[in-house]
Scaffold this motif. Sequence first.
Motif, PDB file in Angstrom:
ATOM      1  N   ARG A 134      15.009  59.047 -18.878  1.00 49.66           N
ATOM      2  CA  ARG A 134      14.426  57.752 -19.208  1.00 49.66           C
ATOM      3  C   ARG A 134      15.290  56.639 -18.604  1.00 49.66           C
ATOM      4  NH1 ARG A 134      11.297  61.013 -20.125  1.00 49.66           N
ATOM      5  NH2 ARG A 134      10.122  61.491 -22.012  1.00 49.66           N
ATOM      6  N   LYS A 135      14.735  55.453 -18.645  1.00 46.49           N
ATOM      7  CA  LYS A 135      15.439  54.272 -18.145  1.00 46.49           C
ATOM      8  C   LYS A 135      16.876  54.210 -18.673  1.00 46.49           C
ATOM      9  CE  LYS A 135      15.118  49.245 -18.246  1.00 46.49           C
ATOM     10  NZ  LYS A 135      14.286  48.084 -18.553  1.00 46.49           N
ATOM     11  N   GLY A 136      17.811  53.972 -17.792  1.00 44.68           N
ATOM     12  CA  GLY A 136      19.208  53.835 -18.190  1.00 44.68           C
ATOM     13  C   GLY A 136      19.986  55.147 -18.242  1.00 44.68           C
ATOM     14  N   CYS A 156      14.833  58.204  -9.101  1.00 47.61           N
ATOM     15  CA  CYS A 156      15.648  57.634 -10.190  1.00 47.61           C
ATOM     16  C   CYS A 156      15.366  56.140 -10.286  1.00 47.61           C
ATOM     17  CB  CYS A 156      17.140  57.852  -9.927  1.00 47.61           C
ATOM     18  SG  CYS A 156      17.666  59.552 -10.144  1.00 47.61           S
ATOM     19  N   ALA A 157      15.392  55.477  -9.120  1.00 45.13           N
ATOM     20  CA  ALA A 157      15.168  54.032  -9.105  1.00 45.13           C
ATOM     21  C   ALA A 157      13.786  53.687  -9.655  1.00 45.13           C
ATOM     22  CB  ALA A 157      15.327  53.494  -7.683  1.00 45.13           C
ATOM     23  N   ILE A 159      12.076  55.223 -11.924  1.00 45.06           N
ATOM     24  CA  ILE A 159      12.096  55.396 -13.381  1.00 45.06           C
ATOM     25  C   ILE A 159      13.003  54.379 -14.058  1.00 45.06           C
ATOM     26  CG2 ILE A 159      13.120  56.951 -15.094  1.00 45.06           C
ATOM     27  CD1 ILE A 159      11.842  59.223 -13.973  1.00 45.06           C
ATOM     28  N   GLY A 160      13.977  53.889 -13.297  1.00 46.04           N
ATOM     29  CA  GLY A 160      14.982  53.019 -13.896  1.00 46.04           C
ATOM     30  C   GLY A 160      16.189  53.799 -14.380  1.00 46.04           C
ATOM     31  N   ALA A 161      16.283  55.072 -13.924  1.00 45.47           N
ATOM     32  CA  ALA A 161      17.473  55.864 -14.249  1.00 45.47           C
ATOM     33  C   ALA A 161      18.572  55.506 -13.248  1.00 45.47           C
ATOM     34  CB  ALA A 161      17.146  57.349 -14.168  1.00 45.47           C
ATOM     35  N   ILE A 162      19.820  55.696 -13.658  1.00 48.46           N
ATOM     36  CA  ILE A 162      20.972  55.341 -12.820  1.00 48.46           C
ATOM     37  C   ILE A 162      21.386  56.571 -12.029  1.00 48.46           C
ATOM     38  CG2 ILE A 162      23.389  54.631 -12.907  1.00 48.46           C
ATOM     39  CD1 ILE A 162      22.680  53.225 -15.622  1.00 48.46           C
ATOM     40  N   HIS A 163      21.347  56.503 -10.702  1.00 52.17           N
ATOM     41  CA  HIS A 163      21.779  57.682  -9.948  1.00 52.17           C
ATOM     42  C   HIS A 163      23.259  57.625  -9.619  1.00 52.17           C
ATOM     43  CE1 HIS A 163      21.483  55.496  -6.076  1.00 52.17           C
ATOM     44  NE2 HIS A 163      20.258  55.117  -6.411  1.00 52.17           N
ATOM     45  N   SER A 164      23.840  58.813  -9.589  1.00 52.19           N
ATOM     46  CA  SER A 164      25.231  58.960  -9.198  1.00 52.19           C
ATOM     47  C   SER A 164      25.259  60.098  -8.179  1.00 52.19           C
ATOM     48  CB  SER A 164      26.077  59.305 -10.432  1.00 52.19           C
ATOM     49  OG  SER A 164      27.340  59.789 -10.035  1.00 52.19           O
ATOM     50  N   VAL A 165      25.294  59.741  -6.911  1.00 46.82           N
ATOM     51  CA  VAL A 165      25.278  60.760  -5.869  1.00 46.82           C
ATOM     52  C   VAL A 165      26.707  61.231  -5.625  1.00 46.82           C
ATOM     53  CG1 VAL A 165      24.631  61.326  -3.491  1.00 46.82           C
ATOM     54  CG2 VAL A 165      23.273  59.656  -4.776  1.00 46.82           C
ATOM     55  N   ASP A 258      15.429  44.594 -14.821  1.00 44.44           N
ATOM     56  CA  ASP A 258      16.075  43.301 -14.763  1.00 44.44           C
ATOM     57  C   ASP A 258      16.976  43.282 -13.524  1.00 44.44           C
ATOM     58  OD1 ASP A 258      16.650  40.934 -16.814  1.00 44.44           O
ATOM     59  OD2 ASP A 258      18.474  41.383 -15.673  1.00 44.44           O
ATOM     60  N   ALA A 259      17.090  42.137 -12.892  1.00 41.56           N
ATOM     61  CA  ALA A 259      17.930  42.040 -11.691  1.00 41.56           C
ATOM     62  C   ALA A 259      19.332  42.595 -11.932  1.00 41.56           C
ATOM     63  CB  ALA A 259      18.011  40.589 -11.226  1.00 41.56           C
ATOM     64  N   GLU A 260      19.834  42.421 -13.142  1.00 39.05           N
ATOM     65  CA  GLU A 260      21.201  42.868 -13.441  1.00 39.05           C
ATOM     66  C   GLU A 260      21.271  44.303 -13.964  1.00 39.05           C
ATOM     67  OE1 GLU A 260      24.362  41.828 -12.935  1.00 39.05           O
ATOM     68  OE2 GLU A 260      23.429  40.369 -11.617  1.00 39.05           O
ATOM     69  N   ASP A 261      20.131  44.961 -14.170  1.00 43.64           N
ATOM     70  CA  ASP A 261      20.184  46.360 -14.597  1.00 43.64           C
ATOM     71  C   ASP A 261      20.897  47.198 -13.532  1.00 43.64           C
ATOM     72  OD1 ASP A 261      18.963  46.150 -17.077  1.00 43.64           O
ATOM     73  OD2 ASP A 261      16.947  46.539 -16.304  1.00 43.64           O
ATOM     74  N   VAL A 262      21.609  48.229 -13.984  1.00 45.70           N
ATOM     75  CA  VAL A 262      22.373  49.057 -13.049  1.00 45.70           C
ATOM     76  C   VAL A 262      21.426  49.902 -12.201  1.00 45.70           C
ATOM     77  CG1 VAL A 262      24.100  50.898 -12.868  1.00 45.70           C
ATOM     78  CG2 VAL A 262      24.332  49.143 -14.634  1.00 45.70           C
ATOM     79  N   LEU A 263      21.625  49.865 -10.889  1.00 37.43           N
ATOM     80  CA  LEU A 263      20.839  50.706  -9.986  1.00 37.43           C
ATOM     81  C   LEU A 263      21.539  52.047  -9.771  1.00 37.43           C
ATOM     82  CD1 LEU A 263      18.446  51.103  -8.017  1.00 37.43           C
ATOM     83  CD2 LEU A 263      19.790  49.935  -6.268  1.00 37.43           C
ATOM     84  N   PHE A 264      22.841  51.983  -9.507  1.00 40.78           N
ATOM     85  CA  PHE A 264      23.561  53.248  -9.298  1.00 40.78           C
ATOM     86  C   PHE A 264      25.044  53.134  -9.570  1.00 40.78           C
ATOM     87  CE2 PHE A 264      23.601  51.334  -4.992  1.00 40.78           C
ATOM     88  CZ  PHE A 264      24.921  51.476  -4.611  1.00 40.78           C
TER      89      PHE A 264
END
Length: 651
Positions: A134-136, A156-157, A159-165, A258-264
Amino acid sequence: MSAESNQLDALLSESRVFPPSEAFRAQANFNDPSVYERAAADPEAYWAEQAQHLTWFEPFTKVLEWDPPHAKWFIGGKLNAAYNAVDRHREGPRKNKAAILWEGEPGDSRVYTYDMLGREVDRAAHMLHHLGVRKGDRVTIYLPMIPELAISVLACAKIGAIHSVVFGGFSAKSLRERILDADARVLITADAGWRRGGQIPLKANADEAVAGTAVEKVLVVRRVGEASGAKMTPGRDVYWDELAAQMPKTPYPAEPMDAEDVLFLLYTSGTTGKPKGIVHSTGGYLVGANTSLRSVFDLKDTDVFFCTADIGWVTGHTYVVYGPLTAGATVVMYEGAPDWPHRGRFWEIVEKYGVTIFYTAPTSIRTFMKWGPEIPAQYDLSSIRLMGSVGEPMNPEAWMWYHEHIGGGRAPIVDTWWQTETGCAMIAPLPGLVAAKPGSVTRPVPGISAAVLDEEGNPVELGHGGYLVITKPWPSMMRTIWRDDERFRRSYFGKFPGVYLAGDGARVDEDGYFWVLGRIDDVINVSGHRIGTMEVESALVDHPAVAEAAVIGRSHEVKGQAITAFVTVKEGVTADEALAKELKQHVVDKIGALARPEEIIFTAELPKTRSAKIMRRLLRDIAEGRVIGDTTTLADPGVIEELKKLYKEND
Ligand code: 6R9
């Protein structure tokens, strides 16, 4: 300091200047020189204007809030990174344009149009949702350079999930450390990866890494197949293709972020043994990445953009995925090594796909130089119109070779200085406006304020070395270190309040051009990859035979820097060739092949100051065969002679 100053003198005596050709200038996206003054006079207005190149679900109401060291950009704005990178192009004339031209190492290839890519991203987003993401939530991705890597990132993007490659060259232990820190619940990996005809056991590493972590589900891409011998754990592991077949073929709605939500998150080495999870935001990062493609890389709809970096590094995030795709480019993605199955592989790819913009690292260029110009000469490289370099300082010889043998003496070169933390290129020429000087990264891009400061925080005199800093916030700056805001504050804003400390040394010449000298902290740059000396040292002392270890980066003709480890062993241990080999392998097991020491030097003692600090500079001088300077602060000056002798024997 002597080696650096010698190198610098050589650089500063470099007087060749390469202005853009009139033809290039005339067609460049950015060809009005007043952009620099405009952006400097009102950076917020400049960035707000650049932000209009993205599609916002809701417009931002304020450009910047700056509460040092914390910046917020594009406040109130809502957008989705995958929508901007893929879906919006499906709605217009780019729908059937090639988004990704993928070349597999064994010679297989795939083409994804924007529409096809969009359908794959939607299916992958459904899969992640099905697996409980889910998101986050954090999703760790440990894949080779196959299309599913880009697709996973974008899913991930969406869905709004934060990816960590995590780069596929990292070991199980490094992967585990990153999974734990991010508290990821899903891992995406492959049965194995191809590398120079051999296999990288990604799934086996993943099995070792996830045990006892929060990872509940492992999604496995079949890349190698049966031959990988990958074992699946029922209930936890599921094959990508099998799950995909069960998913609805409907679009997955893009989560408005949100613009400030974490992308990755992307982990990088710092001065301690623990890698830092660099946090990037959705809006600011995307504006930076997108702008960079249009400005520094002069991207047009007709371009075929080939960045050779792996998506496991920030260069791949920004210049394989988010930058070129948000700008609607055709991207070339290559799975394998530059010398597999032959040394012309990159040039064969350039010829095959008609690559127009080529972006690589100095270490590759120096390798190509070693292999000889007759290799690229066998291919038609005339499609190349612009070339870039990133990752380490580029020596003028490499610059000239690149210019002549790859760029046909015609294509401009953009040497781009930036970092995982900065998100996109910060100091680099706009190729239609700024004349290049081989070895210099030229001047900050519009909207970026860089400076070189002395110990007290004053600008250094022209030509003098100092700390490279960024004096004003910028959209794609890191927001914090994942779950360690205090370290963020201390590492980057602790030295000069309100000013971002890059960790590099630099000088500025009389034309305002920046010359990057390299890291000033305990970070080594091996072939453009950042490795912390402390990480390697902790891996070494973890071995039962080792008492103490000190690791330094010494200059290396091809890699830029190579790792030299000085090791003292425990009582009764025989320090021999076999042990050196074992220790190198131990570091590979602990961190990954990229951290393998070039040489291990056994010594009875390490040179230390009276306050027990290891004298790294001295070790570097020894490793690089320089005369030893003042050692009066040494606890035991006799140690040096001993070390110098040992180093020679070892050489
Ligand atoms: C993008 C990337 C960052 C470090 C940076 C510096 C070195 C990068 C450079 C360069 C001289 C250039 N660096 N580009 N040095 N000239 N054009 O490489 O990110 O992996 O975080 O490394 O790389 O030392 O501080 P990252």
